[in-house]
Design an enzyme around this catalytic site. Structure first.
Site, PDB file in Angstrom:
ATOM      1  N   ARG A 119      14.227 -12.501  -2.821  1.00  0.00           N
ATOM      2  CA  ARG A 119      13.976 -12.836  -1.424  1.00  0.00           C
ATOM      3  C   ARG A 119      14.787 -11.934  -0.490  1.00  0.00           C
ATOM      4  O   ARG A 119      14.282 -11.485   0.545  1.00  0.00           O
ATOM      5  CB  ARG A 119      14.323 -14.301  -1.174  1.00  0.00           C
ATOM      6  CG  ARG A 119      14.037 -14.776   0.248  1.00  0.00           C
ATOM      7  CD  ARG A 119      14.550 -16.191   0.469  1.00  0.00           C
ATOM      8  NE  ARG A 119      14.282 -16.669   1.818  1.00  0.00           N
ATOM      9  CZ  ARG A 119      14.919 -17.684   2.389  1.00  0.00           C
ATOM     10  NH1 ARG A 119      15.864 -18.337   1.725  1.00  0.00           N
ATOM     11  NH2 ARG A 119      14.631 -18.054   3.619  1.00  0.00           N
TER      12      ARG A 119
ATOM     13  N   HIS B  13      12.991  -9.789   2.406  1.00  0.00           N
ATOM     14  CA  HIS B  13      13.322 -10.106   3.793  1.00  0.00           C
ATOM     15  C   HIS B  13      14.039  -8.947   4.482  1.00  0.00           C
ATOM     16  O   HIS B  13      13.974  -8.821   5.706  1.00  0.00           O
ATOM     17  CB  HIS B  13      14.168 -11.375   3.857  1.00  0.00           C
ATOM     18  CG  HIS B  13      13.369 -12.624   3.699  1.00  0.00           C
ATOM     19  ND1 HIS B  13      13.567 -13.751   4.469  1.00  0.00           N
ATOM     20  CD2 HIS B  13      12.343 -12.927   2.860  1.00  0.00           C
ATOM     21  CE1 HIS B  13      12.705 -14.695   4.108  1.00  0.00           C
ATOM     22  NE2 HIS B  13      11.962 -14.217   3.130  1.00  0.00           N
TER      23      HIS B  13
ATOM     24  N   GLY C 237      12.251  -2.011   7.887  1.00  0.00           N
ATOM     25  CA  GLY C 237      12.445  -1.186   6.699  1.00  0.00           C
ATOM     26  C   GLY C 237      13.616  -1.623   5.834  1.00  0.00           C
ATOM     27  O   GLY C 237      14.422  -2.474   6.212  1.00  0.00           O
TER      28      GLY C 237
ATOM     29  N   ASP D 222      16.837  -1.357   4.859  1.00  0.00           N
ATOM     30  CA  ASP D 222      18.032  -0.715   5.403  1.00  0.00           C
ATOM     31  C   ASP D 222      19.285  -1.579   5.322  1.00  0.00           C
ATOM     32  O   ASP D 222      20.307  -1.264   5.939  1.00  0.00           O
ATOM     33  CB  ASP D 222      17.790  -0.305   6.858  1.00  0.00           C
ATOM     34  CG  ASP D 222      17.436  -1.490   7.759  1.00  0.00           C
ATOM     35  OD1 ASP D 222      17.478  -2.652   7.274  1.00  0.00           O
ATOM     36  OD2 ASP D 222      17.118  -1.263   8.938  1.00  0.00           O
TER      37      ASP D 222
ATOM     38  N   GLU E  46      19.956 -10.895  11.718  1.00  0.00           N
ATOM     39  CA  GLU E  46      18.752 -11.315  10.993  1.00  0.00           C
ATOM     40  C   GLU E  46      19.004 -12.522  10.097  1.00  0.00           C
ATOM     41  O   GLU E  46      18.187 -13.441  10.024  1.00  0.00           O
ATOM     42  CB  GLU E  46      18.229 -10.165  10.131  1.00  0.00           C
ATOM     43  CG  GLU E  46      17.660  -9.001  10.892  1.00  0.00           C
ATOM     44  CD  GLU E  46      17.292  -7.844   9.979  1.00  0.00           C
ATOM     45  OE1 GLU E  46      16.933  -8.097   8.798  1.00  0.00           O
ATOM     46  OE2 GLU E  46      17.374  -6.682  10.411  1.00  0.00           O
TER      47      GLU E  46
ATOM     48  N   ASN F  89      15.217 -16.883   7.916  1.00  0.00           N
ATOM     49  CA  ASN F  89      16.230 -16.652   6.883  1.00  0.00           C
ATOM     50  C   ASN F  89      17.154 -17.856   6.720  1.00  0.00           C
ATOM     51  O   ASN F  89      18.297 -17.728   6.273  1.00  0.00           O
ATOM     52  CB  ASN F  89      17.054 -15.401   7.215  1.00  0.00           C
ATOM     53  CG  ASN F  89      16.267 -14.132   6.985  1.00  0.00           C
ATOM     54  OD1 ASN F  89      15.566 -13.999   5.993  1.00  0.00           O
ATOM     55  ND2 ASN F  89      16.369 -13.189   7.919  1.00  0.00           N
TER      56      ASN F  89
ATOM     57  N   HIS G  36       7.161 -16.418  -5.561  1.00  0.00           N
ATOM     58  CA  HIS G  36       7.528 -17.827  -5.450  1.00  0.00           C
ATOM     59  C   HIS G  36       7.577 -18.524  -6.808  1.00  0.00           C
ATOM     60  O   HIS G  36       7.848 -19.711  -6.893  1.00  0.00           O
ATOM     61  CB  HIS G  36       6.543 -18.563  -4.536  1.00  0.00           C
ATOM     62  CG  HIS G  36       6.683 -18.188  -3.096  1.00  0.00           C
ATOM     63  ND1 HIS G  36       5.855 -18.682  -2.114  1.00  0.00           N
ATOM     64  CD2 HIS G  36       7.562 -17.365  -2.466  1.00  0.00           C
ATOM     65  CE1 HIS G  36       6.207 -18.172  -0.934  1.00  0.00           C
ATOM     66  NE2 HIS G  36       7.236 -17.368  -1.128  1.00  0.00           N
ATOM     67  N   THR G  37       7.330 -17.757  -7.862  1.00  0.00           N
ATOM     68  CA  THR G  37       7.417 -18.330  -9.195  1.00  0.00           C
ATOM     69  C   THR G  37       8.864 -18.532  -9.646  1.00  0.00           C
ATOM     70  O   THR G  37       9.110 -19.181 -10.659  1.00  0.00           O
ATOM     71  CB  THR G  37       6.680 -17.448 -10.225  1.00  0.00           C
ATOM     72  OG1 THR G  37       6.610 -18.136 -11.474  1.00  0.00           O
ATOM     73  CG2 THR G  37       7.400 -16.131 -10.435  1.00  0.00           C
TER      74      THR G  37
ATOM     75  N   ASP H  60       8.522 -23.801  -8.254  1.00  0.00           N
ATOM     76  CA  ASP H  60       7.508 -24.266  -9.191  1.00  0.00           C
ATOM     77  C   ASP H  60       8.187 -24.949 -10.375  1.00  0.00           C
ATOM     78  O   ASP H  60       9.408 -25.113 -10.388  1.00  0.00           O
ATOM     79  CB  ASP H  60       6.551 -23.133  -9.622  1.00  0.00           C
ATOM     80  CG  ASP H  60       7.185 -22.125 -10.579  1.00  0.00           C
ATOM     81  OD1 ASP H  60       8.307 -22.368 -11.075  1.00  0.00           O
ATOM     82  OD2 ASP H  60       6.543 -21.095 -10.861  1.00  0.00           O
TER      83      ASP H  60
ATOM     84  N   ASP I  46       6.965 -16.164 -14.220  1.00  0.00           N
ATOM     85  CA  ASP I  46       5.737 -16.332 -14.987  1.00  0.00           C
ATOM     86  C   ASP I  46       4.577 -16.556 -14.021  1.00  0.00           C
ATOM     87  O   ASP I  46       4.682 -16.232 -12.838  1.00  0.00           O
ATOM     88  CB  ASP I  46       5.885 -17.490 -15.985  1.00  0.00           C
ATOM     89  CG  ASP I  46       6.294 -18.807 -15.313  1.00  0.00           C
ATOM     90  OD1 ASP I  46       6.166 -18.908 -14.065  1.00  0.00           O
ATOM     91  OD2 ASP I  46       6.751 -19.720 -16.019  1.00  0.00           O
TER      92      ASP I  46
END
Length: 342
Positions: A81, A85, A91, A93, A107, A113, A211-212, A263, A270
């Site tokens: 993540r 993000h 970009g 950075d 940020e 976030n 998101h797995t 999940d 997976d």
């Protein structure tokens, strides 16, 4: 001048591809899986960037990442993540890592976030690198390497990481909240969010497969349970009713901080996430949105199969994402501490 023309040409191609994809929408046939991961624009970045200045860089990062995962495998989702993000906002950075100051909200403190994890662990990796190669490896490159190594470390694919990014001195919460996709977006809005970055609808669905692994907080789940389409107390009708009751127990109305697994196999990369989506057990509105039309349903159904190209497509999409607008050359800086400008 030649480099500038080349960059302009590539940008034009990416924008044209994005516009075409958004125009055709979900009724277009699903494009074939990429054969090989794309290489960075103009070869600005390279896999062997640190071969002379810090040849042990990738080994150091991998060693620390695996050590962290040994203590907490769930942080693999956090590393992944962080990289996404970071890259999605001006970009790749390292701007996501910067602390807020008295006159600037960074940020990491934006809504999108909320309670983001993994920053102290990135500091741990940076500290290990500074011991062997002071002032050499950027925090942006650490994010890219950590995401790859963490994903592979919990059963996911690996991919080449092109290096040579430099660190930004600027970080604004507003930039995060105007660029990152909110968890309440529908399919059309998700496509519109990904298109300016040069990603099509299929790639959006593939990257959603991240998101797995990992976990989230009730902050992003609330609209799925209590405020669907802005209507108070309305639960997303696409959400499985039994699963909705489970989520409501974990996330009582108004709660923002309770933790929910993404999940059933939260620590294993997976295809279980896509199974959940097909069974209408998506944690976010944006998860269930993937199958709200025939195109998305077809792609998710393809990706969930054991014989699918999900891992290969995910790896290719991560390479492409890692090449988004890097600072190079004399741009930005190499931070000594990832949370602070030099």
């Amino acid at each position: 001048m030649a480099s500038a023309r080349s960059n302009l040409y590539v940008l034009s191609v990416l924008l044209l591809a994005a516009v075409c994809d958004a125009h055709w929408g979900w009724w277009a046939p699903a494009p074939a899986a990429p054969v090989a991961p794309p290489k960075p624009v103009d070869a600005i970045l390279s896999e062997d960037f640190y071969s002379y200045t810090c040849p042990q860089a990738t080994d150091v990062v991998k060693k620390v990442v695996l050590s962290i995962l040994k203590k907490n495998r769930n942080l693999a989702g956090g590393f992944l993540r962080l990289h996404f993000h970071d890259c999605w906002v001006n970009g790749c950075d390292g701007s996501l890592l910067l602390n807020s100051t008295t006159d600037n909200q960074a940020e990491r403190d934006g809504f999108t976030n909320f309670l983001i994890r993994g920053i102290p662990e990135i500091d741990e990796i940076k500290e290990a690198l500074e011991k062997v190669c002071p002032n050499t490896v950027s925090c942006a490159d650490i994010l890219a390497l950590a995401a790859r190594d963490a994903t592979a470390g919990v059963g996911g694919p690996s991919w080449p990481v092109y290096l040579g990014r430099r660190d930004s001195r600027v970080s604004r919460a507003l930039d995060a909240d105007t660029n990152l996709p909110f968890p309440s977006l529908n399919f059309t809005e998700l496509v519109a969010n990904f298109a300016p970055k040069g990603f099509g609808a299929r790639e959006m669905i593939v990257l959603s497969g991240s998101h797995t692994i990992g976990r989230t907080h009730c902050n992003g789940i609330g609209p799925n349970l209590y405020n669907y389409t802005g209507i108070d107390d309305l639960t997303n009708p696409a959400l499985d009713s039994k699963f909705a009751r489970v989520l409501k127990k974990k996330c009582p109305k108004g709660n923002r901080t309770n933790i929910v697994d993404m999940d059933r196999t939260k620590n294993l990369f997976d295809r279980e996430y896509y199974k959940g989506v097909l069974n209408h057990k998506g944690v976010f509105i944006s998860d269930l949105a993937l199958i709200e039309n025939s195109f998305g349903l077809r792609v998710v159904t393809e990706l969930v199969a054991k014989s699918s190209s999900f891992f290969q497509e995910f790896a290719a999409a991560m390479v492409k994402m890692g090449n988004l607008s890097p600072l190079t050359g004399t741009q930005g800086e190499i931070r000594k501490h990832c949370q602070f400008v030099n």
